[in-house]
Design an enzyme around this catalytic site. Structure first.
Site, PDB file in Angstrom:
ATOM      1  N   ASP A 119       0.612  -1.205  -0.239  1.00  0.00           N
ATOM      2  CA  ASP A 119       0.266   0.038   0.034  1.00  0.00           C
ATOM      3  C   ASP A 119       1.229   1.168   0.148  1.00  0.00           C
ATOM      4  O   ASP A 119       0.512   2.467   0.243  1.00  0.00           O
ATOM      5  CB  ASP A 119      -1.074  -0.043   1.174  1.00  0.00           C
ATOM      6  N   GLU A 120       2.490   1.469  -0.256  1.00  0.00           N
ATOM      7  CA  GLU A 120       3.378   2.842  -0.583  1.00  0.00           C
ATOM      8  C   GLU A 120       2.781   3.309  -2.068  1.00  0.00           C
ATOM      9  O   GLU A 120       2.902   4.455  -1.977  1.00  0.00           O
ATOM     10  CB  GLU A 120       4.476   1.816  -0.911  1.00  0.00           C
ATOM     11  N   LYS A 172       1.587   1.855  -5.406  1.00  0.00           N
ATOM     12  CA  LYS A 172       2.446   1.419  -6.230  1.00  0.00           C
ATOM     13  C   LYS A 172       1.225   2.321  -7.090  1.00  0.00           C
ATOM     14  O   LYS A 172       1.976   2.774  -8.630  1.00  0.00           O
ATOM     15  CB  LYS A 172       2.645   0.211  -6.010  1.00  0.00           C
ATOM     16  N   ASN A 228      -5.117 -10.420  -3.643  1.00  0.00           N
ATOM     17  CA  ASN A 228      -5.143  -9.729  -2.533  1.00  0.00           C
ATOM     18  C   ASN A 228      -4.671  -7.976  -2.135  1.00  0.00           C
ATOM     19  O   ASN A 228      -4.913  -7.238  -1.476  1.00  0.00           O
ATOM     20  CB  ASN A 228      -4.208 -10.355  -2.152  1.00  0.00           C
ATOM     21  N   ALA A 229      -3.859  -7.693  -3.628  1.00  0.00           N
ATOM     22  CA  ALA A 229      -3.470  -6.625  -4.181  1.00  0.00           C
ATOM     23  C   ALA A 229      -4.765  -5.518  -4.242  1.00  0.00           C
ATOM     24  O   ALA A 229      -6.208  -6.168  -4.318  1.00  0.00           O
ATOM     25  CB  ALA A 229      -2.629  -6.361  -5.430  1.00  0.00           C
ATOM     26  N   GLY A 230      -4.646  -4.044  -3.429  1.00  0.00           N
ATOM     27  CA  GLY A 230      -5.490  -3.349  -4.106  1.00  0.00           C
ATOM     28  C   GLY A 230      -5.198  -1.876  -4.010  1.00  0.00           C
ATOM     29  O   GLY A 230      -4.583  -1.561  -3.451  1.00  0.00           O
ATOM     30  N   HIS A 231      -5.113  -1.866  -5.497  1.00  0.00           N
ATOM     31  CA  HIS A 231      -4.381  -0.689  -6.344  1.00  0.00           C
ATOM     32  C   HIS A 231      -4.993   0.713  -6.925  1.00  0.00           C
ATOM     33  O   HIS A 231      -6.273   0.442  -7.334  1.00  0.00           O
ATOM     34  CB  HIS A 231      -3.547  -0.837  -7.249  1.00  0.00           C
ATOM     35  N   GLN A 246       1.819  -5.688  -3.425  1.00  0.00           N
ATOM     36  CA  GLN A 246       2.210  -6.476  -1.944  1.00  0.00           C
ATOM     37  C   GLN A 246       3.667  -5.215  -1.689  1.00  0.00           C
ATOM     38  O   GLN A 246       3.808  -4.121  -2.144  1.00  0.00           O
ATOM     39  CB  GLN A 246       2.575  -7.610  -1.552  1.00  0.00           C
ATOM     40  N   THR A 298      -7.526  -1.092   1.119  1.00  0.00           N
ATOM     41  CA  THR A 298      -9.141  -1.351  -0.301  1.00  0.00           C
ATOM     42  C   THR A 298      -8.998  -2.631  -0.239  1.00  0.00           C
ATOM     43  O   THR A 298     -10.025  -2.441  -0.793  1.00  0.00           O
ATOM     44  CB  THR A 298      -7.550  -1.049  -1.226  1.00  0.00           C
ATOM     45  N   THR A 313      -9.685  -5.280   2.146  1.00  0.00           N
ATOM     46  CA  THR A 313     -10.200  -6.235   3.423  1.00  0.00           C
ATOM     47  C   THR A 313     -10.976  -4.737   4.323  1.00  0.00           C
ATOM     48  O   THR A 313     -11.874  -4.916   5.123  1.00  0.00           O
ATOM     49  CB  THR A 313      -9.855  -6.372   4.650  1.00  0.00           C
ATOM     50  N   ARG A 333      -9.580  -3.249   6.270  1.00  0.00           N
ATOM     51  CA  ARG A 333      -9.092  -2.758   7.940  1.00  0.00           C
ATOM     52  C   ARG A 333      -7.844  -1.719   8.138  1.00  0.00           C
ATOM     53  O   ARG A 333      -7.528  -1.330   7.446  1.00  0.00           O
ATOM     54  CB  ARG A 333      -8.214  -4.658   8.184  1.00  0.00           C
ATOM     55  N   PRO A 334      -8.050  -1.432   9.587  1.00  0.00           N
ATOM     56  CA  PRO A 334      -7.358  -0.150   9.621  1.00  0.00           C
ATOM     57  C   PRO A 334      -6.343  -0.742   9.568  1.00  0.00           C
ATOM     58  O   PRO A 334      -5.456  -1.892  10.213  1.00  0.00           O
ATOM     59  CB  PRO A 334      -7.848  -0.132  11.124  1.00  0.00           C
ATOM     60  N   ARG A 335      -5.327   0.177   9.101  1.00  0.00           N
ATOM     61  CA  ARG A 335      -3.862  -0.263   8.649  1.00  0.00           C
ATOM     62  C   ARG A 335      -3.168   0.159  10.075  1.00  0.00           C
ATOM     63  O   ARG A 335      -3.598   1.482  10.308  1.00  0.00           O
ATOM     64  CB  ARG A 335      -3.434   0.325   7.202  1.00  0.00           C
TER      65      ARG A 335
END
Ligand code: GDP
Ligand code: IMO
Ligand code: MG
Length: 435
Positions: free
Chosen positions: A13-14, A16, A38-41, A227, A302, A304, A306-308
């Site tokens: 989640d940088e 990308k 699993n990715a969310g861009h 990732q 993005t 799930t 979930r709070p990071r």
């Protein structure tokens, strides 16, 4: 030449997606080489937000061809619904998406296997995965006996017979381990997947050969990492990682393109650190600072929701991952999120049992005991979201980016000050802060 690789150097989640989108006008092809849904861009352009998961970010740019390489794991229903969702946002897929016939396929039992390992193991052993079936699918790929590839879906007779055997095995395993597991009907699953195969047929190709021809034809490729390097199965904070080579190390095996064709290796970092799921995080701030970063940076997953987990920039970890990913330049993202924080800490080393440690320890036990040694850099108060030139950033913000680049030992070439494509500062080569 002229090909580029973009990877995250932290725990994902940088931003990308934003960098890949930005570089699309200098490349003809965007290639995903590992990971899956699993990715969310995220890409934001002129007020519209696009979210990409399995599909390369290049799909948003007309004329750019997009390859889902052999190293990706594909869940056909997710891919088809992503195609549908993006099409409804006006994205034209015609002749631009290519899916490797060597990519592995995620099947329904992979989700159940993941539930088994995430729910029935003791809480201390949970990875905190995205529950997209990624780990179990890669496990079957490496195990070989039960792996299913896209090419297999186009041989219905053999696929029917083989999947019946695999599902018989998986049913017995899962029924004995998961009390509420309902046996899968091999016929239903087979026919469902043969149907998906027909929908995907126009996109499926030998992408390895296609990419080699693209290089011969002087097309410039843009490899889009998913990732981050610290989630890499070999080089990350194992076992709290994903199941693929999510550092730049995955490019060759996941695409069939030798890495000698890539000459620009961009490492993407946030100006701070975030992590979703379990695992060590030495600079985590479970306090007002962490909450502020989460609030201002909208740090929620993005995929799930979930709070990071949030914390200070960790130069020890990034120095290590920049080495693994061979980064030749850094893109420093979300700098605007730090505006208004009086003093910024950067971990420059760790302390372990009274010793100063400057590289990332392999042992999880050691890593969990590492205490960051911080250096403090002065913050800035100005809103920087409309700055477009390096020289126009407040001096303290430039000093902060320079400090990070020096600590990591890689020059910074891009600074991002907001989610939109335009909120980006390209630093001219002659004045890039570096080691
Ligand atoms: P990726 O998985 O690496 O592509 O990153 P994500 O899309 O999961 O998370 C990055 C988030 O930060 C997205 O919501 C982006 O829109 C947003 N973003 C990207 N660059 C910036 C920036 O410079 N500033 C701010 N405030 N947000 C940004
Ligand atoms: P992008 O590409 C952040 C994390 C999960 C979990 C671990 C393993 O958007 O940066 P998995 O489902 O892969 O088996 O989960 O990896 N994870 C990510 N974290 N960004 C991602 O992707 C991630 N993909 C997986 O939270 O800790
Ligand atoms: Mg993401």
């Amino acid at each position: 030449m002229g090909s580029t690789c973009v990877v995250g150097l932290q725990w994902g989640d940088e931003a990308k997606g934003k960098i890949v989108d930005l570089l699309c006008d200098q490349h003809e092809v965007v290639v995903r080489y590992q990971g899956g849904a699993n990715a969310g861009h995220t890409v934001v352009h002129e007020g519209t937000t696009y979210k990409l998961s399995l599909i390369p970010t290049g799909i948003l740019r007309a004329g750019v061809e997009c390859v889902i390489g052999n190293g990706v794991v594909i869940h056909p229903p997710s891919l088809l619904s992503e195609i549908q969702r993006l099409s409804s946002q006006g994205v034209d897929f015609h002749g631009r998406l290519l899916i490797s016939d060597r990519a592995h396929v995620i099947l329904p039992y992979h989700m159940s296997e993941e539930r088994l390992s995430e729910e029935s193991a003791s809480a201390a052993d949970h990875i905190g995965t995205t529950r997209r079936g990624i780990g179990p699918c890669y496990r079957d790929k490496v195990g070989r006996v039960h792996g299913v590839r896209v090419a297999d879906l186009f041989h219905p007779e053999e696929f029917r017979e083989r999947l019946a055997r695999i599902i018989d095995f998986k049913n017995r395993l899962l029924q004995s381990m998961l009390p509420d597991f309902e046996a899968l009907d091999p016929k239903l699953v087979t026919e469902e997947y043969l149907g998906h195969a027909e929908s995907l047929r126009p996109y499926v190709r030998d992408t390895t050969t296609w990419l080699q021809k693209a290089i011969a034809g002087k097309k410039r490729l843009l490899f889009e990492g998913a990732q981050g390097s610290l989630l890499d199965i070999d080089h990350g904070s194992y076992p709290y990682v994903t199941s693929s080579n999510s550092s730049a190390a995955g490019v060759g095996p996941g695409s069939g393109v030798p890495t000698r064709f890539v000459d620009r290796w961009i490492g993407v970092v946030k100006a701070y650190t975030t992590r979703v799921g379990g695992g060590p995080f030495p600079t985590e701030q479970e306090n007002e600072t962490g909450e502020r970063i989460r609030r201002v940076g909208r740090e929620y997953g993005t995929v799930t929701g979930r709070p990071r987990r949030c914390g200070w920039f960790d130069a020890v970890a990034v120095r290590y991952s920049a080495g693994v990913s061979g980064s030749t330049e850094l893109a420093v993202m979300l700098l605007d999120v730090l505006s208004g924080i009086e003093e910024l800490n950067v971990a420059v080393a760790y302390e372990l049992d009274g010793r100063r440690v400057e590289s990332l320890p392999a042992s999880l036990t050691d890593l969990a005991r590492c205490r960051p040694i911080y250096e403090t850099v002065q913050g800035w108060t100005e809103d920087i979201t409309s700055v477009r030139e390096w020289a126009d950033l407040p001096a303290a913000a430039r000093d902060y980016v320079t400090f990070i680049a020096r600590q990591v030992g890689v020059p910074a070439s891009i600074v991002s000050v907001g989610p939109d494509r335009r909120q980006t500062i390209q630093i001219p080569a002659g004045i890039r802060p570096s080691a």
